[in-house]
Design a protein around this motif. Structure first.
Motif, mmCIF file in Angstrom:
data_model
loop_
_atom_site.group_PDB
_atom_site.id
_atom_site.type_symbol
_atom_site.label_atom_id
_atom_site.label_comp_id
_atom_site.label_asym_id
_atom_site.label_seq_id
_atom_site.Cartn_x
_atom_site.Cartn_y
_atom_site.Cartn_z
ATOM 1 N N ASP A 21 0.368 -1.637 -0.417
ATOM 2 C CA ASP A 21 0.066 0.464 0.157
ATOM 3 C C ASP A 21 0.986 1.313 -0.301
ATOM 4 O OD1 ASP A 21 -2.364 -1.859 -0.268
ATOM 5 O OD2 ASP A 21 -2.730 -0.586 2.104
ATOM 6 N N ARG A 22 2.261 1.344 0.502
ATOM 7 C CA ARG A 22 2.649 2.364 0.908
ATOM 8 C C ARG A 22 3.076 2.802 -0.511
ATOM 9 N NH1 ARG A 22 3.998 3.743 5.514
ATOM 10 N NH2 ARG A 22 5.208 5.295 5.203
ATOM 11 N N GLY A 26 2.017 6.115 -2.985
ATOM 12 C CA GLY A 26 3.433 7.389 -3.574
ATOM 13 C C GLY A 26 4.295 7.492 -3.076
ATOM 14 N N GLU A 27 3.858 7.055 -1.317
ATOM 15 C CA GLU A 27 4.629 7.368 -0.175
ATOM 16 C C GLU A 27 6.007 6.238 -0.212
ATOM 17 O OE1 GLU A 27 2.586 5.857 3.083
ATOM 18 O OE2 GLU A 27 0.845 6.901 2.696
ATOM 19 N N CYS A 69 8.953 -2.440 3.444
ATOM 20 C CA CYS A 69 7.287 -2.375 3.912
ATOM 21 C C CYS A 69 7.003 -3.113 5.127
ATOM 22 C CB CYS A 69 7.304 -3.223 2.215
ATOM 23 S SG CYS A 69 7.253 -2.606 0.867
ATOM 24 N N LYS A 70 8.512 -3.473 5.362
ATOM 25 C CA LYS A 70 7.707 -4.324 7.149
ATOM 26 C C LYS A 70 6.991 -2.790 7.979
ATOM 27 C CE LYS A 70 10.397 -6.322 10.614
ATOM 28 N NZ LYS A 70 11.606 -6.933 11.729
ATOM 29 N N GLU A 74 11.410 1.373 8.742
ATOM 30 C CA GLU A 74 12.505 0.521 7.825
ATOM 31 C C GLU A 74 12.796 1.055 6.462
ATOM 32 O OE1 GLU A 74 14.091 -2.722 8.458
ATOM 33 O OE2 GLU A 74 13.514 -2.711 10.016
ATOM 34 N N ILE A 75 11.559 2.129 6.706
ATOM 35 C CA ILE A 75 11.826 3.571 5.581
ATOM 36 C C ILE A 75 12.916 4.208 5.955
ATOM 37 C CG2 ILE A 75 10.508 4.990 4.687
ATOM 38 C CD1 ILE A 75 8.087 3.637 4.915
ATOM 39 N N PRO A 76 14.046 4.731 4.786
ATOM 40 C CA PRO A 76 14.888 5.591 4.868
ATOM 41 C C PRO A 76 14.315 6.948 5.123
ATOM 42 C CG PRO A 76 15.168 4.603 3.188
ATOM 43 C CD PRO A 76 14.103 4.312 3.692
ATOM 44 N N GLN A 77 14.516 8.077 5.917
ATOM 45 C CA GLN A 77 14.186 8.906 6.662
ATOM 46 C C GLN A 77 14.750 10.449 6.101
ATOM 47 O OE1 GLN A 77 10.933 9.593 7.981
ATOM 48 N NE2 GLN A 77 10.557 7.053 7.768
ATOM 49 N N PRO A 78 14.548 11.100 6.135
ATOM 50 C CA PRO A 78 15.174 12.462 5.170
ATOM 51 C C PRO A 78 15.842 13.079 6.617
ATOM 52 C CG PRO A 78 12.635 13.133 5.033
ATOM 53 C CD PRO A 78 13.144 11.573 5.506
#
Length: 252
Positions: A21-22, A26-27, A69-70, A74-78
């Motif tokens: 879904d992410r 487009g997230e 997607c975990k 887990e998503i690289p943060q700015p």
């Protein structure tokens, strides 16, 4: 497992895309990855073909899931970039403000610096400095000139010694938190480097400009980085619109 039935013998590979879904919203810009090629003979029993395909695809898909997607962690943060500098010399301080404005408007970085204090509801340097150190993932100390050098008639900042406050907080939290600290030198920067920011990551501008920008962009996905500025948003919108026209000229 992917059930694939080849019609002839040959080398095959699979392209794995994450369905999440992410990604759809487009997230997160989930990319695709190509598996290694494997030779498949049609005389093999079908279940052997399926096993080969699953062995190739599953580890790659798992790595994509782990990275993108975990969950939010887990998503690289700015990065949140905190700029520390001495405002004692107004000529040097003016250069720092110009650099901050550029990093914000042209590069889309989230930059914290003492010019924001008067924009807060409390206008308190102590509270702002404490919060800035807590939020920042990357800390840049911009080395100034030696004391009494490049004197000017420009008024200095009304907020004095904010740099000393920030350096004190950094000294306290740095052993406990993962802060990426670096020093930036202008051509006139011949002053001392504080003990709190001494490290191996040093950038001399403009010589090391590309290296500095590349390091600050290390966790930014390309599309997300571009869209952090208004010009970048227009670029992505134009590319997306033209892409749709080529794929479906009818607009259906």
């Amino acid at each position: 497992m992917y059930d694939y039935k080849p019609t002839s013998s040959g080398s095959y590979y699979f392209i794995v895309n994450v369905l999440h879904d992410r990604c759809i919203r487009g997230e997160v810009e989930c990319q695709s990855v190509k598996s290694p090629e494997v030779y498949i003979a049609v005389m093999l029993h079908l279940y052997i073909v399926i096993i080969i395909a699953s062995v190739i695809v599953a580890p790659v898909a798992f790595l994509f899931y782990r990275r993108y997607c975990k969950g939010p962690s887990e998503i690289p943060q700015p990065p949140k970039v905190l700029v520390i500098y001495s405002s004692a010399n107004s000529v040097h301080a003016k250069c720092v403000v110009s650099l901050v404005d550029y990093l914000r408007s042209e590069c889309g970085f989230d930059v914290l610096y003492d010019g924001d204090i008067t924009k807060t509801s409390h206008s308190d340097p102590y509270f702002w400095a404490e919060d800035a150190i807590r939020q920042a993932s990357d800390i840049i100390y911009i080395v100034g000139p030696t004391e009494n050098e490049f004197e000017s008639s420009f008024p200095t900042s009304a907020l004095h010694d904010v740099d000393k406050l920030l350096l004190y907080f950094l000294k306290v939290v740095r052993p406990l938190q993962n802060k990426n600290v670096m020093n930036v030198f202008f051509e006139h920067s011949n002053g001392p480097v504080p003990d709190e920011t001494k490290c191996d990551r040093n950038y001399h501008l403009l010589r090391d400009w590309q290296a500095l920008i590349a390091y600050l962009s290390r966790n930014l996905l390309p599309k997300k980085q571009i869209m952090r500025t208004e010009i970048g948003k227009r670029l992505i919108e134009d590319l997306t619109r033209v892409k749709k026209l080529f794929i479906d000229p009818s607009g259906a």
